[in-house]
Each structure stands twice: as structure tokens, then as C-alpha cells.
Design a protein around this motif. Structure first.
Motif, PDB file in Angstrom:
ATOM      1  N   LEU A 159      -6.000  11.684 -11.111  1.00 16.58           N
ATOM      2  CA  LEU A 159      -4.821  12.356 -10.581  1.00 16.58           C
ATOM      3  C   LEU A 159      -4.651  12.110  -9.085  1.00 16.58           C
ATOM      4  O   LEU A 159      -3.529  12.040  -8.570  1.00 16.58           O
ATOM      5  CB  LEU A 159      -4.927  13.861 -10.846  1.00 16.58           C
ATOM      6  N   TYR A 160      -5.757  11.951  -8.366  1.00 19.00           N
ATOM      7  CA  TYR A 160      -5.730  11.743  -6.920  1.00 19.00           C
ATOM      8  C   TYR A 160      -5.772  10.255  -6.552  1.00 19.00           C
ATOM      9  O   TYR A 160      -5.215   9.857  -5.532  1.00 19.00           O
ATOM     10  CB  TYR A 160      -6.904  12.467  -6.268  1.00 19.00           C
ATOM     11  N   ALA A 161      -6.456   9.473  -7.386  1.00 18.71           N
ATOM     12  CA  ALA A 161      -6.647   8.060  -7.068  1.00 18.71           C
ATOM     13  C   ALA A 161      -5.388   7.227  -7.302  1.00 18.71           C
ATOM     14  O   ALA A 161      -5.066   6.337  -6.512  1.00 18.71           O
ATOM     15  CB  ALA A 161      -7.806   7.483  -7.886  1.00 18.71           C
ATOM     16  N   MET A 162      -4.656   7.499  -8.391  1.00 11.24           N
ATOM     17  CA  MET A 162      -3.514   6.659  -8.738  1.00 11.24           C
ATOM     18  C   MET A 162      -2.422   6.649  -7.661  1.00 11.24           C
ATOM     19  O   MET A 162      -1.914   5.582  -7.298  1.00 11.24           O
ATOM     20  CB  MET A 162      -2.928   7.076 -10.097  1.00 11.24           C
ATOM     21  N   PRO A 163      -2.018   7.809  -7.119  1.00 16.29           N
ATOM     22  CA  PRO A 163      -1.008   7.757  -6.048  1.00 16.29           C
ATOM     23  C   PRO A 163      -1.480   6.964  -4.830  1.00 16.29           C
ATOM     24  O   PRO A 163      -0.710   6.202  -4.239  1.00 16.29           O
ATOM     25  CB  PRO A 163      -0.789   9.236  -5.703  1.00 16.29           C
ATOM     26  N   MET A 164      -2.740   7.152  -4.451  1.00 15.68           N
ATOM     27  CA  MET A 164      -3.276   6.419  -3.305  1.00 15.68           C
ATOM     28  C   MET A 164      -3.273   4.911  -3.572  1.00 15.68           C
ATOM     29  O   MET A 164      -2.876   4.109  -2.716  1.00 15.68           O
ATOM     30  CB  MET A 164      -4.689   6.897  -2.987  1.00 15.68           C
ATOM     31  N   LEU A 165      -3.695   4.517  -4.772  1.00 15.89           N
ATOM     32  CA  LEU A 165      -3.722   3.095  -5.127  1.00 15.89           C
ATOM     33  C   LEU A 165      -2.312   2.509  -5.161  1.00 15.89           C
ATOM     34  O   LEU A 165      -2.106   1.357  -4.774  1.00 15.89           O
ATOM     35  CB  LEU A 165      -4.406   2.911  -6.484  1.00 15.89           C
ATOM     36  N   ALA A 166      -1.349   3.295  -5.615  1.00 15.77           N
ATOM     37  CA  ALA A 166       0.041   2.818  -5.617  1.00 15.77           C
ATOM     38  C   ALA A 166       0.530   2.556  -4.197  1.00 15.77           C
ATOM     39  O   ALA A 166       1.224   1.564  -3.934  1.00 15.77           O
ATOM     40  CB  ALA A 166       0.942   3.838  -6.308  1.00 15.77           C
ATOM     41  N   GLY A 167       0.167   3.449  -3.270  1.00 14.56           N
ATOM     42  CA  GLY A 167       0.552   3.244  -1.870  1.00 14.56           C
ATOM     43  C   GLY A 167      -0.072   2.000  -1.284  1.00 14.56           C
ATOM     44  O   GLY A 167       0.599   1.198  -0.619  1.00 14.56           O
ATOM     45  N   LEU A 168      -1.374   1.803  -1.525  1.00 11.28           N
ATOM     46  CA  LEU A 168      -2.050   0.610  -1.021  1.00 11.28           C
ATOM     47  C   LEU A 168      -1.470  -0.660  -1.632  1.00 11.28           C
ATOM     48  O   LEU A 168      -1.272  -1.665  -0.942  1.00 11.28           O
ATOM     49  CB  LEU A 168      -3.551   0.692  -1.342  1.00 11.28           C
TER      50      LEU A 168
END
Length: 481
Positions: A159-168
Motif C-alpha cells: 500500500l505504501y510502496a506502490m505509490p512511491m514506485l510510481a513516482g520514481l
């Protein structure tokens, strides 16, 4: 035999067959033989040039005219455009990383969005920090912060990793100074200012769809816990480690002693974007003999803009906070080590593109595309998608596709905005369907404690949504400009 050779070299279908064979050889060399993409691209370009019957003097030059060969103009032309930009961008990212900027941004975003909005905060963290930092470095730096957020929230790490990975991923694919967009600027002849604007315009909707919407949906359905071996470090541990370990560890401790403010980090990231955009839109709004335009042009040249930003970061994040010039030099040297192979791959890809143009394959593709009624932006996206899915490397997909479509772009006389949208289509195709042949797939599986099945369910789908949505925006804008 001679008739077959003539058919391959002189007819549109024959040239397309040659192009298809060259791409097949490239993929076999990378996937089956396991050659480095740099070597594979160089070899394939040479074989294609020979098969197409180009003169040896044109391919590699002569002792008196070596600099006029496809080999040297292909490599030299693109590297002259991108090497300084990628190098300075890499150094800037390293200084921001070592300053503790990621921690500062995380704390601020979590305070603003609160516990319920933590996944969105993590997405914005990846989006902001991803502008100056390479994708894999961003994962290494931000993963521990994602662990902390997941521990506090008590929910799935996904839940926390996917948004961050999308931004990167969005910033890495669509925005300078990352290698792919910068390479496309050189290959297609479009300014980085337009790439920045269209990168945000096309990438942000993809980021929202993939990172926020999909990330929230899948994060509630795929349950992954924080790795058991993870132990959050307290800030004082960094001070205790000062001067120990390798050269980088001592410099890291110095740069993280007094964390910078969020405003300072944001301002430093914004400097090159503002300067480059100032030059780009200065040409649209000011007279060509304007003194102000000359100033904007000088400071908005990407290499100058990034040099200014690096010097500002050296002083504000390093020297003013107790670092020495030697420590900053060590960080600079360490950060530049991975850049060499990236530049070689881009250079070899540009040479491959030069061969495509010289053989007439580009014209043959244009004729075929016109006959089929296929828009160039769709062709660019499909070629990039195919190369990405087949061999895994986004950079190889970008530089190969850019080389193939560059002659088509040059012939049509598109505006800078239209060319930037074509570049966005290529970039979007280069990230689709990340799977087991992509090194990033395994980094994400390892750092976020996921099985192969879970990584396919989460990350692979995320990349595909980001690709498709961003391309859809680019294609829509291309159809109306």
C-alpha cells in the motif's frame, strides 16, 4: 542470390525485412547470448550497415576522414548532447540523497497528509525525490522510509510502496535529467524544456492512475509485511558512524548532521527546471534580438542550469553545513561510476539509429506507415513496447526506437510540442509490462519482500497502467495540436 540482395537493399519491403532481422539479432544477442546492450547495439549496427551495402568509408571512415563516419557521428553527436547533462544530474541527485533530503521530505509529507493519507504522501515523495535521483538509487534510499510508514500504519507494505514506485518510475521515464528523456531530446531534436512540460502533462495522469488509484486498490488485497531484518536507524547512529567505513560513509554522516529544510530541498530541485523552462518559453514570447532572451538562453541551457544547481547544492547542502570540498569530490566521483555504461548504451543506440537513417529504412517505414494509415506516435509506442517486453531494458528500448523513428520525425517537420509528445510515447512504451527480464523487477521484489507472483500482480500491472495512461494522454494531445 544477387537478386535477393538487391531486393533487400533497394525495395521498401526488403528494407523492412532488413530492419526486422537487425532487431531480431539485437534481441538474440541481449537475451540469449547475454551480451551487454552496448556491445549488442554496436554489433547489430555494424552488421546492418554491411548488409545494407553501405560503403566502408561511410560506416567507419578512413584514416583521413574518420570523424565523418556513421560510427563517430552517431556516438559523438548524441554524447556531446547528453553526457554533461546526465553527469551533472547524477551528481545533483547524489548530493540531495546524502543531505538527508529524503528523510526531511518524508516527515513533512506525513505530517501534512496524516496516517490515512500516508500512501499518497509516499507517492509524492517518489515523485519529488525522483526528479534528480536515478530510479534504483531512489529505491535504495526510500525503501527504509517506506518500511517505517508501513510499520506505523500497520498495513501491507504494498500500500505504501506502490505509490512511491510510481513516482520514481514516472520521473525516470518522462523527465530530464534522466537518461531516457535526455537521449530522446538528442535523437529527435527536441528541447528539454518541452520534454519537461510534456513529461509532467503526460506522466502525472499515469502516476495518479497507477500509483494512487491502482496502488490503493492492490495494496488492500496483496498483504506483504515489512522484512523482519529491518531495524530503523536513529539519527544519532549516523553521527557515531562518522569517518568509519568507506569514503562515502564519512561524507554521508557529515551531510546528514543538520538536516536541510523542505523549502531548501524543493528550491534546489526547482532551479534547473525553472531555468530550462525560462529559456524554452523565452523563445516563444520574446524577440530573437532581445537582451533578456540571451540571458535566459545562457542560463537555461541544460548543462549551465544543472552546473549552477550543483554548485548551489555543494554550498548550501555541503560546505555551509560543515563538509569539505574533498568530501564533496568523493561523493561526486562515487556517483559518476555507474554513468559510463549508460552513456555507452545511448551512444551505441544513436549509432544504430544513424545506420537506420543512412540505409533508407526510415523512409521505407514512413512509406509503409502512410500506406497503413498508422500515426507515427502509435508506431513509436508499439516499437518501444515490443523492445521493452522482449529484452527488459527501458534504455535500450528508448534509444533503439528513437533511432528508428528519428528519420520519420525529421521528414515531417513537426513542431517542438509534437516531437515532445512522440518522445513521451516512446518513453511510455519503454516501461510497459516489467517482468522477469527486467533488473528493476528483481530489485523491487527483494526490497519490498514480495514473491514473483506478488511482484507480477503489483509492480508489473502498475508499470503497464502508467505506460498506457501516459501514452493515451500523449496520443490525445498529438491528435489535436
Amino acid at each position: 542470390m544477387g537478386a535477393t540482395v538487391d531486393w533487400l537493399r533497394t525495395t521498401t519491403p526488403g528494407l523492412l525485412v532488413l530492419c526486422g532481422l537487425a532487431i531480431a539479432v539485437l534481441l538474440i544477442a541481449i537475451i540469449k547470448v547475454k551480451l551487454e546492450p552496448f556491445v549488442a547495439l554496436l554489433l547489430t549496427g555494424l552488421l546492418l550497415a554491411l548488409a545494407a551495402g553501405l560503403p566502408i568509408s561511410q560506416i567507419v571512415g578512413t584514416p583521413l576522414k574518420a570523424g565523418e563516419s556513421l560510427l563517430e557521428t552517431g556516438f559523438g553527436g548524441i554524447l556531446g548532447h547528453i553526457a554533461v547533462i546526465i553527469g551533472l544530474g547524477t551528481v545533483l541527485g547524489a548530493i540531495l540523497e546524502r543531505s538527508g533530503g529524503a528523510d526531511v521530505l518524508t516527515d513533512k509529507l506525513l505530517r501534512v497528509f496524516g496516517e490515512k493519507g500516508a500512501p499518497v504522501a509516499m507517492g509524492l515523495l517518489g515523485l519529488i525525490f525522483g526528479i534528480p535521483v536515478f530510479f534504483d538509487i531512489g529505491i535504495f534510499v526510500l525503501a527504509p522510509l517506506i518500511y517505517v510508514a508501513a510499520k506505523r500504519g500497520g498495513r501491507s507494505l504494498v500500500l505504501y510502496a506502490m505509490p512511491m514506485l510510481a513516482g520514481l518510475s514516472m520521473t525516470h521515464a518522462f523527465l530530464p535529467p534522466h537518461p531516457g528523456p535526455v537521449a530522446l531530446g538528442g535523437l529527435l531534436g527536441v528541447s528539454l524544456g518541452w520534454l519537461i512540460v510534456m513529461g509532467f502533462v503526460c506522466g502525472i495522469p499515469g502516476f495518479i492512475a497507477a500509483g494512487i488509484v491502482w496502488g490503493s486498490y492492490i495494496g488492500k488485497r496483496v498483504m506483504v509485511s515489512v522484512p523482519e531484518e529491518f531495524v530503523p536507524l536513529e539519527p544519532e547512529v549516523l553521527d557515531e558512524d562518522e569517518g568509519s567505513g568507506g569514503a562515502g560513509s564519512g561524507a554521508t554522516a557529515v551531510l546528514t548532521k543538520s538536516p536541510p529544510s523542505v523549502a531548501l530541498i524543493g528550491a534546489i530541485i526547482a532551479i534547473p527546471l525553472v531555468l530550462i523552462l525560462g529559456a524554452t518559453f523565452g523563445y516563444q514570447l520574446l524577440d530573437t534580438d532581445s537582451a533578456l532572451l540571451q540571458v535566459l538562453t545562457f542560463f537555461g541551457t541544460p548543462a549551465v542550469a544543472l552546473l549552477i544547481t550543483v554548485l548551489v547544492a555543494f554550498y548550501l547542502l555541503g560546505i555551509r553545513r560543515g563538509s569539505t570540498v574533498q568530501e564533496l569530490s568523493t561523493i561526486t566521483a562515487e556517483s559518476l561510476k555507474p554513468v559510463g555504461m549508460v552513456l555507452l548504451v545511448v551512444g551505441a543506440g544513436a549509432f544504430f539509429g544513424k545506420v537506420i537513417s543512412a540505409t533508407g529504412i526510415g523512409t521505407a517505414l514512413a512509406d509503409t506507415m502512410s500506406a497503413a494509415g498508422l500515426p507515427i506516435i502509435v508506431l513509436a509506442y508499439l516499437i518501444s513496447c515490443g523492445l521493452r517486453i522482449a529484452q527488459g531494458s527501458a534504455t535500450v528500448a528508448i534509444v533503439t526506437t528513437g533511432g528508428i523513428v528519428a528519420p520519420l520525425v525529421a521528414e515531417q517537420g513537426y513542431s517542438q510540442m509534437s516531437i515532445a509528445l512522440i518522445a513521451m510515447a516512446i518513453a511510455a512504451g519503454s516501461i510497459i509490462l516489467s517482468h522477469v527480464n527486467d533488473g528493476g523487477f528483481w530489485i523491487i521484489a527483494k526490497y519490498f519482500n514480495m514473491t514473483v507472483k506478488q511482484t507480477l500482480q503489483t509492480w508489473t500491472v502498475l508499470e503497464t497502467i502508467l505506460s498506457v495512461v501516459s501514452f493515451a494522454v500523449a496520443a490525445l494531445l498529438f491528435s489535436i495540436v
